[in-house]
Design an enzyme around this catalytic site. Structure first.
Site, mmCIF file in Angstrom:
data_model
loop_
_atom_site.group_PDB
_atom_site.id
_atom_site.type_symbol
_atom_site.label_atom_id
_atom_site.label_comp_id
_atom_site.label_asym_id
_atom_site.label_seq_id
_atom_site.Cartn_x
_atom_site.Cartn_y
_atom_site.Cartn_z
ATOM 1 N N HIS A 1 -14.154 -30.272 -17.794
ATOM 2 C CA HIS A 1 -14.744 -29.609 -16.624
ATOM 3 C C HIS A 1 -14.463 -30.476 -15.394
ATOM 4 O O HIS A 1 -14.481 -31.709 -15.481
ATOM 5 C CB HIS A 1 -16.252 -29.426 -16.827
ATOM 6 C CG HIS A 1 -16.848 -28.502 -15.814
ATOM 7 N ND1 HIS A 1 -17.081 -28.887 -14.515
ATOM 8 C CD2 HIS A 1 -17.210 -27.201 -15.891
ATOM 9 C CE1 HIS A 1 -17.584 -27.854 -13.841
ATOM 10 N NE2 HIS A 1 -17.673 -26.819 -14.655
ATOM 11 N N GLU B 1 -10.900 -22.750 -13.575
ATOM 12 C CA GLU B 1 -12.020 -22.978 -12.664
ATOM 13 C C GLU B 1 -11.500 -23.709 -11.429
ATOM 14 O O GLU B 1 -11.514 -24.953 -11.392
ATOM 15 C CB GLU B 1 -13.098 -23.823 -13.348
ATOM 16 C CG GLU B 1 -13.772 -23.134 -14.508
ATOM 17 C CD GLU B 1 -15.224 -23.561 -14.674
ATOM 18 O OE1 GLU B 1 -16.050 -22.700 -14.990
ATOM 19 O OE2 GLU B 1 -15.543 -24.751 -14.442
HETATM 20 O O1 LIG Z 1 -18.518 -24.729 -13.041
HETATM 21 C C1 LIG Z 1 -18.753 -23.578 -13.366
HETATM 22 C C2 LIG Z 1 -18.895 -23.183 -14.778
HETATM 23 O O2 LIG Z 1 -18.458 -24.180 -15.639
HETATM 24 C C3 LIG Z 1 -18.927 -22.530 -12.348
HETATM 25 O O3 LIG Z 1 -20.062 -22.833 -11.619
HETATM 26 P P1 LIG Z 1 -20.656 -21.722 -10.612
HETATM 27 O O4 LIG Z 1 -20.738 -20.444 -11.400
HETATM 28 O O5 LIG Z 1 -21.986 -22.273 -10.222
HETATM 29 O O6 LIG Z 1 -19.689 -21.614 -9.480
#
Ligand SMILES: O=C(CO)COP(=O)(O)O
Length: 265
Positions: free
Chosen positions: A98, A174
């Protein structure tokens, strides 16, 4: 479709219990099953065991996923949690790489590969996060950065396949600029990146792609127009169980109408 709520470092035991009460009181489950939608919750590690047990008690069809795992299996590594520990308590997957772990805790692409290796060998589902920063995107380097992140994973998956290991991966796009910012990537951008992820590498097993970054029940259907997506990884919005249920219900309705395939995972 796989819908993963990443609770990050939020939620107390009492809040988790309330969350599960809301999920368990919902009549949505048969519709989700029919639509091929699966839900996974990723709590802080101290609550993994409690969550697995509570979900079993309530007989909810929900997977429990960890937010990280050690690069080591066992031994003198104070503070670490190993793949065997997660499997022992009934966790079925783990989020790796992440951007918050990369940024704040120095997780490297090599760590992600080593963790992926341990997970796949042990039968734990890895959800590998990747994505560019806003500066990368502005300078036109987004795809270079993504290549740097995904190439070692693809290489490792190919080596694992040579060892006879099942190499089904979830890859979560992401973009860092979309996480917690309220700025969601467009379906076209997401599709472009997932197409690159599919075609830009040689995968021993076709990976499944998730998207994460400012998803809410208001924009989830729009982004799911990208037909290469197999699900979502969501932070803030799904700290509220009603929002998770609302999002799931919207996706289920679109699948039922036929404008979205089941995209089974
Ligand atoms: O980092 C995330 C999920 O792992 C996304 O975060 P948000 O949905 O708060 O933007």
């Amino acid at each position: 479709m796989l819908l993963v709520a990443n609770w990050k470092m939020n939620m107390t035991r009492a809040q988790i219990n309330d969350y599960l009460d809301v999920l368990s009181a919902s009549p949505i489950w048969p519709a989700l099953e029919e639509a091929g939608i699966e839900i996974a919750l990723a709590p802080s590690s101290v609550y993994l065991d409690h969550l697995v047990r509570s979900i079993r008690e309530k007989e909810l069809p929900i997977r429990v996923v960890a937010q990280d795992v050690s690069t080591r299996t066992s031994g003198a590594f104070t503070g670490e949690i190993g793949v065997p520990n997660l499997l022992d308590i009934g966790v079925s997957g783990v989020i790796l790489g992440h951007s918050e772990r990369r940024r704040f805790f120095g997780e490297t692409d090599e760590d992600v590969c080593d963790k992926t290796d341990l997970c796949l060998r042990a039968g734990l589902m890895p959800i590998i996060c990747f994505g560019e920063s806003s500066a990368d995107r502005k300078s036109g380097r987004a795809f270079d950065v993504i290549k740097t992140q995904l190439q070692p994973v693809a290489d490792r998956a190919n080596l694992l396949r040579e060892d006879g290991v099942y190499t089904a991966l979830f890859l979560a796009y992401e973009p860092i600029w979309a996480i917690g910012s309220g700025i969601v990537a467009g379906a076209t951008d997401v599709c472009e990146v997932t197409a690159f992820g599919f075609d830009g590498f040689t995968w021993p097993e076709r990976p499944k792609f998730l998207y994460g970054g400012s998803i809410t029940s208001d924009n989830i259907v729009e982004i799911s127009a990208c037909d290469k997506l197999s699900g979502f990884l969501v932070g803030s919005s799904w700290l509220d169980p009603k929002s998770l249920l609302h999002s799931a219900q919207k996706i289920a309705s679109v699948i039922k109408e036929g404008s979205l395939s089941k995209r089974a995972h």
